[in-house]
Design an enzyme around this catalytic site. Sequence first.
Site, short mmCIF file in Angstrom:
data_model
loop_
_atom_site.label_atom_id
_atom_site.label_comp_id
_atom_site.label_asym_id
_atom_site.label_seq_id
_atom_site.Cartn_x
_atom_site.Cartn_y
_atom_site.Cartn_z
N GLY A 109 -11.75 3.45 -9.53
CA GLY A 109 -10.66 2.81 -8.79
C GLY A 109 -11.15 2.28 -7.45
N ASN A 110 -10.23 1.95 -6.58
CA ASN A 110 -10.62 1.54 -5.23
C ASN A 110 -9.54 1.94 -4.23
OD1 ASN A 110 -8.75 -0.78 -4.78
ND2 ASN A 110 -9.82 -1.58 -6.59
N ARG A 111 -9.77 1.67 -2.96
CA ARG A 111 -8.91 2.20 -1.90
C ARG A 111 -7.66 1.37 -1.60
NH1 ARG A 111 -11.43 6.28 0.72
NH2 ARG A 111 -13.70 6.33 0.55
N SER A 112 -7.37 0.35 -2.39
CA SER A 112 -6.20 -0.46 -2.09
C SER A 112 -4.91 0.35 -2.25
CB SER A 112 -6.15 -1.67 -3.03
OG SER A 112 -4.90 -2.30 -2.92
N ALA A 155 -6.65 -5.81 -5.22
CA ALA A 155 -8.07 -5.49 -5.14
C ALA A 155 -8.53 -5.20 -6.57
CB ALA A 155 -8.29 -4.28 -4.24
#
Length: 212
Positions: free
Chosen positions: A21-24, A88
Site C-alpha cells: 500500500g502507500n501513505r495516501s 496515489a
Amino acid sequence: MRILITAGPTREPIDPVRFIGNRSSGKMGYALAEASIEAGHEVILISGPVALTPPEKAEIIQVETALQMFEAVRDSINECDVAIFAAAVGDYRVESFSDSKMKKTGRTVTLTLVENPDILGSARGGFGFAGYLVGFAAETENVETNASEKLARKGCDLLIANDVSRKEIGFDSEQNEVTVFLKDRSPHSFPQESKKEVAKKLIDLIERSASV
Ligand code: C5P
C-alpha cells in the site's frame, strides 16, 4: 459539470492477508469531492480504501487495486466534463498472487513486481477523454521541473504539485500547499491552508479554466 475524482491509495495484494500500500489518506481527493458538490457539480468519486466518509451526494465507486481503479475510470470518464486524478496509485503489483497465506520459510523471499497501467496517462490516448484533465504530482525533489514535464507528458490541462517531503503538507496531513501548472502559463503558488480551503480554490480555478 459532472466531475470524476480518483482518491486515496491502492492496495496490491500479496496473499489473502497482505498487500502493498502507500501513505495516501484520501483527504485531498475527498475535500475536492466535497468542494465540487458544494459548488453545485455532480461527482463520481472512485476511491481506494480510506477511513473517510464520502460526501452524501457523490456517486461512490470503491476499489482496491490499481487495475480495478483503471477499469472504473475507463468505464465512467467519458460521462464527465472534468476528471481530477488525486489518487496515489501503486506503480507496481505483485506478479503472482498467492491464494493461500504465505508461510515463513526461514529464507529470503523475493516478490516479482510488474508495472501497473498509468490511469491518468491513459485518459487521452487510451480512453479518448476530451474533457478538462487535472493531475497531481506528489514530488520530493525538483518539484517545478517534474511537474511541468508531467503536465505535458500526461496530456493534462492543469497539474497540481506538492512537495511530499515536507511533513506538514505531505501524505495524511490536514494541510496542503500547492503550486498549479496550467498549459502555456507560468506556475502559481497557493498559500499553505487546510485541504478543504485548498480544494475550494482549486475547484474555483477549474471552473474558470474549464469553461473557457
Ligand atoms: O507519475 P506520477 O505517479 O507521479 O503521476 C501522478 C499523477 O498520475 C496523479 O494525478 C496520479 O493520480 C496519477 N496516476 C495514475 N495512475 C498511475 C500513476 C499515477 O492515475 N498508475
